[in-house]
Design an enzyme around this catalytic site. Structure first.
Site, PDB file in Angstrom:
ATOM      1  CB  SER A 152     -10.138   9.756   4.124  1.00  0.00           C
ATOM      2  OG  SER A 152     -10.459   8.384   4.050  1.00  0.00           O
ATOM      3  CE  LYS A 190      -8.076   6.417   2.399  1.00  0.00           C
ATOM      4  NZ  LYS A 190      -8.639   5.965   3.684  1.00  0.00           N
TER       5      LYS A 190
END
Length: 231
Positions: A152, A190
């Site tokens: 991701s 993230k």
């Protein structure tokens, strides 16, 4: 002598690597330089490589290492600069490039895996130690390493199997890549964004949606300062 666009791109790559520990994506480079297509970025990257300022590492089209900086950028860069993306199976630098200075290594604990995808349960015990360049951990803060699982964050240059070096902290600025503990038991890597009383954890892959939580559901456990890749 570098053109204005070549110097702008080298400055942008240098600042992003100093901030995030990884090079920007070609899309980010294109946007930063206000170019219409990525082909222009490819030409600038090739020109910088031919002039010995950067090198692209073997087998990875987006793996970029800064070899040297022109004097105006070198003067503006904090003393002790070293490349922040450490790769295995390195290629020889372009002819005429200045050699990269030897990097003094330090050991930090490898704490397990961190998800760059759907959050996985954090592993909190030390598995082993890994050697990292001293320039990544120049201050006295505690650092640790985690193996990345998932894709991701691939557009931020972070791939499945990479080892990220994390500076332990419980605060982060918007846009920084962090280790976030979600609801007390799941950890993920993230980009951090605070929006009022909410926190958004952004992926760097269009296949993944941004996840938004109440601020009491997310606890920052560290900030990305470097990356180690082995082929």
């Amino acid at each position: 002598m570098l053109t204005k666009k070549q110097l702008e791109l080298l400055d942008f790559i240098n600042k992003r690597m100093m901030r995030d520990g990884v090079p920007p994506s070609f899309d980010e480079m294109k946007e930063a330089l206000d170019l219409r297509s990525k082909s222009g970025i490819h030409r600038l990257i090739t020109a910088l490589e031919e002039r010995g300022f950067i090198r692209r590492l073997a087998h990875r089209a987006r793996a970029i290492e800064i070899v040297r900086l022109p004097q105006p950028l070198a003067d503006a860069t904090p003393q002790g600069f070293t490349p922040r993306v450490i790769e295995g199976d390195r290629v020889d630098p372009p002819q005429g490039a200045a050699p990269v200075e030897a990097i003094h290594a330090s050991e930090v604990p490898l704490m397990g895996r961190i998800a760059a995808g759907v959050p996985i349960e954090a592993i909190s015990h030390v598995q082993t130690n890994v050697a990292v360049p001293g320039g990544m951990i120049a201050d006295k803060a505690h650092h640790y390493a985690l193996e990345v699982k998932g894709d991701s964050m691939i557009d931020a240059g972070i791939n499945d199997g990479d080892v990220v070096v994390i500076r332990e902290t419980d605060t982060a600025d918007n846009g920084e890549i962090v280790v976030a503990l979600v609801e007390g038991h799941e950890a993920t890597l993230k980009r951090f964004r605070r929006r009022g009383n909410a926190i958004a954890l952004e992926a760097a892959n269009p296949a993944y949606e941004t996840r938004v939580f109440r601020d009491d559901q997310v606890r920052v456990q560290g900030r990305l300062v470097g990356l180690i890749r082995t082929y």
